[in-house]
Scaffold this motif. Structure first.
Motif, short mmCIF file in Angstrom:
data_model
loop_
_atom_site.label_atom_id
_atom_site.label_comp_id
_atom_site.label_asym_id
_atom_site.label_seq_id
_atom_site.Cartn_x
_atom_site.Cartn_y
_atom_site.Cartn_z
N ASN A 1 0.80 -1.24 0.00
CA ASN A 1 0.00 0.00 0.00
C ASN A 1 0.83 1.28 0.00
OD1 ASN A 1 -2.29 -1.52 0.08
ND2 ASN A 1 -2.44 -1.47 2.31
N TRP A 2 2.03 1.22 -0.50
CA TRP A 2 2.80 2.45 -0.59
C TRP A 2 2.56 3.08 -1.95
CZ3 TRP A 2 8.67 3.16 0.79
CH2 TRP A 2 8.75 3.94 1.96
N PRO A 3 2.26 4.38 -1.98
CA PRO A 3 2.12 5.03 -3.28
C PRO A 3 3.45 4.93 -4.04
CG PRO A 3 1.60 6.55 -1.48
CD PRO A 3 2.07 5.28 -0.85
N ARG A 4 3.35 4.87 -5.35
CA ARG A 4 4.53 4.71 -6.19
C ARG A 4 5.59 5.78 -5.89
NH1 ARG A 4 7.58 1.09 -8.55
NH2 ARG A 4 8.51 1.78 -10.50
N HIS A 5 5.16 7.03 -5.64
CA HIS A 5 6.15 8.08 -5.45
C HIS A 5 6.93 7.88 -4.14
CE1 HIS A 5 2.92 9.92 -2.98
NE2 HIS A 5 3.90 10.54 -2.35
N ARG A 6 6.28 7.29 -3.10
CA ARG A 6 7.00 7.02 -1.86
C ARG A 6 8.03 5.92 -2.07
NH1 ARG A 6 5.60 8.54 3.44
NH2 ARG A 6 7.60 7.58 3.89
N ARG B 1 13.63 4.19 -2.57
CA ARG B 1 14.66 3.46 -3.33
C ARG B 1 15.77 4.42 -3.75
NH1 ARG B 1 13.78 -1.55 -5.58
NH2 ARG B 1 11.67 -2.38 -5.49
N TRP B 2 15.35 5.58 -4.23
CA TRP B 2 16.32 6.54 -4.73
C TRP B 2 17.16 7.09 -3.57
CZ3 TRP B 2 17.39 11.70 -3.94
CH2 TRP B 2 18.28 12.26 -4.86
N GLY B 3 16.54 7.35 -2.44
CA GLY B 3 17.25 7.87 -1.27
C GLY B 3 18.31 6.88 -0.79
N ARG C 1 29.36 5.28 0.22
CA ARG C 1 29.97 3.97 -0.05
C ARG C 1 29.50 2.93 0.97
NH1 ARG C 1 35.29 7.23 -0.50
NH2 ARG C 1 35.37 7.78 -2.70
N LEU C 2 28.19 2.89 1.18
CA LEU C 2 27.60 1.88 2.07
C LEU C 2 27.21 0.66 1.25
CD1 LEU C 2 25.13 4.18 4.07
CD2 LEU C 2 27.34 3.31 4.86
N ASP C 3 27.17 -0.50 1.90
CA ASP C 3 26.75 -1.72 1.20
C ASP C 3 25.26 -1.99 1.38
OD1 ASP C 3 29.30 -2.30 0.37
OD2 ASP C 3 29.79 -3.34 2.25
N THR C 4 24.65 -1.37 2.38
CA THR C 4 23.26 -1.69 2.73
C THR C 4 22.30 -1.20 1.65
OG1 THR C 4 23.93 -1.31 4.99
CG2 THR C 4 21.58 -1.51 4.59
N ARG C 5 21.42 -2.10 1.21
CA ARG C 5 20.49 -1.73 0.13
C ARG C 5 19.36 -0.83 0.65
NH1 ARG C 5 22.24 -3.41 -4.22
NH2 ARG C 5 20.55 -2.35 -5.29
N ASP C 6 18.89 -1.10 1.88
CA ASP C 6 17.83 -0.26 2.45
C ASP C 6 18.44 0.59 3.56
OD1 ASP C 6 15.54 0.92 3.28
OD2 ASP C 6 14.37 -0.94 3.47
N ALA C 7 19.12 1.66 3.14
CA ALA C 7 19.91 2.45 4.09
C ALA C 7 19.04 3.32 4.99
CB ALA C 7 20.91 3.32 3.32
N GLU D 1 16.32 17.93 3.32
CA GLU D 1 17.29 18.08 4.40
C GLU D 1 18.18 16.84 4.51
OE1 GLU D 1 15.56 17.96 8.23
OE2 GLU D 1 17.42 18.49 9.24
N ALA D 2 17.56 15.66 4.45
CA ALA D 2 18.33 14.41 4.57
C ALA D 2 19.31 14.29 3.41
CB ALA D 2 17.39 13.21 4.62
N MET D 3 18.85 14.66 2.21
CA MET D 3 19.71 14.54 1.03
C MET D 3 20.92 15.49 1.14
SD MET D 3 18.74 15.05 -2.88
CE MET D 3 19.52 16.63 -2.91
N LEU D 4 20.65 16.71 1.57
CA LEU D 4 21.75 17.68 1.72
C LEU D 4 22.75 17.20 2.77
CD1 LEU D 4 19.80 21.07 1.62
CD2 LEU D 4 21.25 20.07 -0.18
#
Ligand SMILES: Nc1nc2c(ncn2[C@@H]2O[C@H](COP(=O)(O)OP(=O)(O)OP(=O)(O)O)[C@@H](O)[C@H]2O)c(=O)[nH]1
Ligand SMILES: [Mg+2]
Length: 264
Positions: A134-139, A144-146, A155-161, A227-230
């Protein structure tokens, strides 16, 4: 001897909390629960107190103001280490993390999973077998992109960071040196992984089913995302310049929390 503690941070989760706590207690009866409430205006703290008086395995940490998810977890981790809990679990109150899958994460920590023993286990949406409900596509795309961005820049190995469903050995939290973690808002999840990597800890991802919250309001906002991206970008630059453990800056404080407050 295993003495698990499940930490559940709350801000305005009155509609979800009782169900989440009951499901944790049923799924893993040996686990204690610590609710960390930031003076929720909707009375979540009072509800948590009621749950605690009905069940000796439930405790509540009351904080005086909404100071961000990272700050709540850091205080809870300090308390949990003092009390001798091991391992220590992060779990959202809003129903997105299924308590019924917790034993799978705990097994992976012990090494009963094919991946062998771990210091940290991540309940991951973005490994084979991970499911989103039930997650909207944009979320989904944003998450995934984040994760991909944080992985590449740091340079992390974790896929779901950015995952918030996690299990830590108490010793892993000690080796991370929590006093060096300065992120108080949502970037805390990525910051912890970055510290874990530097501490040489073994991080294992276990697929989970992530369910969109059914009750309560989302606190996510574009301000928090930007903010998180910056912040991740700044960490990446700092680490490449060899100055990654610079003193905390004003940017490490939870401006996202401010945005969330005005949002909710
Ligand atoms: N104590 C405390 N808990 C918080 C704070 N911000 C968020 N939480 C809790 O942290 C967990 C995750 O927050 P959510 O708002 O569900 O964030 P999310 O899962 O990224 O986004 P949505 O589910 O879309 O709202 C929930 O249990 C929240 O109640 C905070 O500042 N302090
Ligand atoms: Mg949520």
């Amino acid at each position: 001897m295993s003495r698990p503690l499940v930490v559940i941070p709350t801000y305005n989760e009155r509609e979800s909390l009782a169900d989440t706590v009951a499901r944790v207690r049923e799924a893993v009866p040996e686990a204690s629960v610590l609710v960390v409430d930031d003076a929720s205006p909707d009375g979540t703290g009072a509800l948590a107190d009621e749950l605690a008086s009905a069940d000796g395995a439930v405790q509540v940490l009351h904080r005086t103001a909404k100071n961000g998810l990272g700050a709540a977890y850091l205080e809870a981790f300090g308390w949990a280490l003092e009390q001798g809990f091991d391992p220590i679990v992060q779990l959202d109150a809003d129903g997105s993390h299924l308590p019924e899958q917790l034993s799978r994460l705990l097994d992976a920590l012990e090494g009963t999973a094919p991946s062998g023993p771990a210091d940290i286990v991540i309940g991951s949406r973005w490994v084979a077998g991970g499911v989103i409900e039930n997650w909207p596509r944009h979320r989904e795309l944003l998450s995934r992109w984040g994760s991909a961005y944080a992985r590449a820049v740091l340079r992390l190995d974790t896929r779901d960071a950015t995952a918030g469903y996690r299990v830590f050995r108490a010793d892993a939290l000690r080796r991370i040196r929590l006093e060096d973690v300065h992120t108080r808002g949502y970037g805390f999840q990525v910051d912890m992984l970055w510290h874990a990597r530097d501490a040489g800890l073994v991080v294992v991802e276990v697929p989970v089913t992530f369910v969109e919250r059914v009750r309560g309001r989302s606190k996510m906002s574009p301000v928090i995302v930007v903010e998180a991206m910056l912040r991740v970008t700044a960490w990446g630059v700092r680490s490449r310049l060899g100055a990654r453990r610079a003193a905390p800056s004003a940017a490490d404080q939870p401006r996202g929390a401010e945005a969330k407050r005005s949002n909710s």
